[in-house]
Design an enzyme around this catalytic site. Structure first.
Site, PDB file in Angstrom:
ATOM      1  N   ARG A  45      31.113  38.509  46.961  1.00  0.00           N
ATOM      2  CA  ARG A  45      31.145  37.179  46.532  1.00  0.00           C
ATOM      3  C   ARG A  45      31.070  36.099  47.413  1.00  0.00           C
ATOM      4  NH1 ARG A  45      36.633  35.346  42.823  1.00  0.00           N
ATOM      5  NH2 ARG A  45      35.781  33.214  42.470  1.00  0.00           N
ATOM      6  N   LYS A  49      32.683  35.694  54.668  1.00  0.00           N
ATOM      7  CA  LYS A  49      34.182  36.162  54.759  1.00  0.00           C
ATOM      8  C   LYS A  49      34.374  37.785  55.137  1.00  0.00           C
ATOM      9  CE  LYS A  49      36.502  32.704  51.844  1.00  0.00           C
ATOM     10  NZ  LYS A  49      37.116  32.365  50.793  1.00  0.00           N
ATOM     11  N   LEU A  70      31.099  37.527  39.461  1.00  0.00           N
ATOM     12  CA  LEU A  70      31.491  38.342  37.907  1.00  0.00           C
ATOM     13  C   LEU A  70      31.763  37.138  36.633  1.00  0.00           C
ATOM     14  CD1 LEU A  70      34.179  40.952  38.885  1.00  0.00           C
ATOM     15  CD2 LEU A  70      31.923  41.367  38.068  1.00  0.00           C
ATOM     16  N   ALA A  90      34.207  46.115  41.679  1.00  0.00           N
ATOM     17  CA  ALA A  90      34.875  44.741  41.691  1.00  0.00           C
ATOM     18  C   ALA A  90      35.644  44.556  40.447  1.00  0.00           C
ATOM     19  CB  ALA A  90      33.557  43.660  41.575  1.00  0.00           C
ATOM     20  N   TYR A 178      47.792  43.306  36.212  1.00  0.00           N
ATOM     21  CA  TYR A 178      46.878  44.215  36.568  1.00  0.00           C
ATOM     22  C   TYR A 178      46.565  45.289  35.782  1.00  0.00           C
ATOM     23  CZ  TYR A 178      44.351  47.330  39.779  1.00  0.00           C
ATOM     24  OH  TYR A 178      43.267  48.260  40.201  1.00  0.00           O
ATOM     25  N   LYS A 182      43.043  45.750  33.442  1.00  0.00           N
ATOM     26  CA  LYS A 182      42.258  46.970  33.813  1.00  0.00           C
ATOM     27  C   LYS A 182      41.914  47.792  32.489  1.00  0.00           C
ATOM     28  CE  LYS A 182      40.456  48.347  36.993  1.00  0.00           C
ATOM     29  NZ  LYS A 182      39.288  47.850  37.190  1.00  0.00           N
ATOM     30  N   SER A 220      46.933  49.444  47.828  1.00  0.00           N
ATOM     31  CA  SER A 220      47.394  50.637  47.589  1.00  0.00           C
ATOM     32  C   SER A 220      47.951  51.454  48.812  1.00  0.00           C
ATOM     33  CB  SER A 220      46.335  51.398  46.971  1.00  0.00           C
ATOM     34  OG  SER A 220      45.276  51.751  47.862  1.00  0.00           O
TER      35      SER A 220
END
Length: 348
Positions: A45, A49, A70, A90, A178, A182, A220
């Protein structure tokens, strides 16, 4: 890289597209694909960066980079063109949101709907490319629960133990945004794929940890390291996972990437596959971390008296022929080493 039982990846060079190539799993997946001789189309994206990652991949002519978003339909058309398969990694990493007057409407409009739209945008691009044979979607164990509709603990957790959407909306546990985005985007992806004849498989990731290529420490990894760092936000997340699932399921970075490739290339793969090498209660994880760090860690959460654990299973994936290379000791050792190396934790 071909696993025993693999039925794809033979003959002419194979080209795969990886969306979200600058994220934790995406960057490691790109790296493993390149190491094993594949051609890779990687979508980013914000290429500017990602200079650290790009510097790792400049010595190969088997990688092409594509800027894609997206939120823009057709943005992935060029990236998937000529590819044999697409790894859709992604995703938004929004766990919670600040309190809003109409929080449900806000989350639906600003997180869930864009997540679903982005996934469908990728699938539409795959439809335009006649070369794409399969899409492997990265899902998460946040879409699962270790309790039944009445809140009773299940002894075993597998791919069928999906979260109850209405309960997540109602209770809003830690990481609820989240989990919902998902779960609902995965449902939408399978529905769209079925209606349009797209071969799709999803990998349900457990807590992925181990070495990482990203500049920032992946979420995570911070979850697994929470008993060491005592970060209140990530302690809350790992405690919620422990309570919701009945244990914390884990998998090594390399194994989750190997599982993605395995499921891309094994034509008998169907549906959803939970990927974990084992599951441990939070007290067990804390004890393991203490052993590897050679420090005494205080218990970060008190599990209820007569608390029953749940075993998180990997039977469906192993029955297909996948073999894990890294157990819990490798996961902790490699995670601690990477975190010390980048200065995230100090054991002195």
């Amino acid at each position: 890289m071909e696993e025993e039982g693999s039925e794809r990846g033979r003959g002419s060079p194979t080209t795969y597209c990886v969306t979200g190539a600058t994220g934790f799993i995406g960057s490691s997946l790109v790296n493993l694909l390149l190491q094993n001789g594949y051609n890779v189309h990687a979508t980013l994206r914000h290429p500017a960066k990602s200079l650290k990652l790009l510097s790792l991949w400049t010595n190969t002519d088997r990688l092409q980079l594509f800027k894609a978003d997206l939120r823009e339909e057709g943005s992935f058309d060029e990236a998937v063109k000529g590819c044999d398969g697409v790894f859709h990694v992604a995703a938004s990493m929004t766990f919670n949101v600040d309190q809003q007057d109409n929080i449900e409407e806000y989350v639906q409009t600003n997180v869930i709907n864009p997540e679903i739209k982005g996934t469908i945008n990728v699938l539409k691009s795959c439809m335009k490319s006649r070369s794409v044979k399969r899409v492997v979607l990265t899902s998460t164990i946040s879409t699962l629960t270790g309790k039944d509709a009445n809140g009773k603990r299940k002894r075993f957790v597998d791919e069928s133990c999906q979260t109850f959407v209405d309960q997540v909306w109602k209770n809003k546990p830690s990481g609820w945004v989240y989990a919902l985005s998902k779960r609902l985007s995965e449902d939408a992806a399978f529905k769209f794929a079925y209606e349009n004849g797209i071969d799709i498989v999803s990998v349900i990731t457990s807590t992925v940890s181990g070495p990482f290529l990203t500049s920032n420490v992946p979420s995570s990894v911070q979850v697994l390291m929470a008993p060491i760092t005592r970060d209140p936000n990530f302690l809350r997340i790992v405690s919620t996972v422990n309570e919701r699932i009945g244990s914390v399921a884990v998998v090594h970075t390399k194994d989750i990437c190997r599982a993605h490739i395995f499921l891309m290339e094994h034509t008998k793969g169907k549906g959803r596959y939970l990927c974990c090498v084992g599951s441990y209660t939070l007290s067990e994880l804390t004890e393991r971390l203490s052993q590897h760090c050679d420090v005494k860690l205080e218990r970060c959460v008190d599990e209820k008296q007569n608390w029953m654990r749940s075993e998180v299973g990997n039977k469906k994936l192993k029955d297909l022929g996948f073999e894990f290379e890294h157990g819990i000791d490798d996961i902790i050792k490699d995670t601690v080493s990477s975190c010390v190396q980048c200065g995230f934790i100090s054991l002195t």
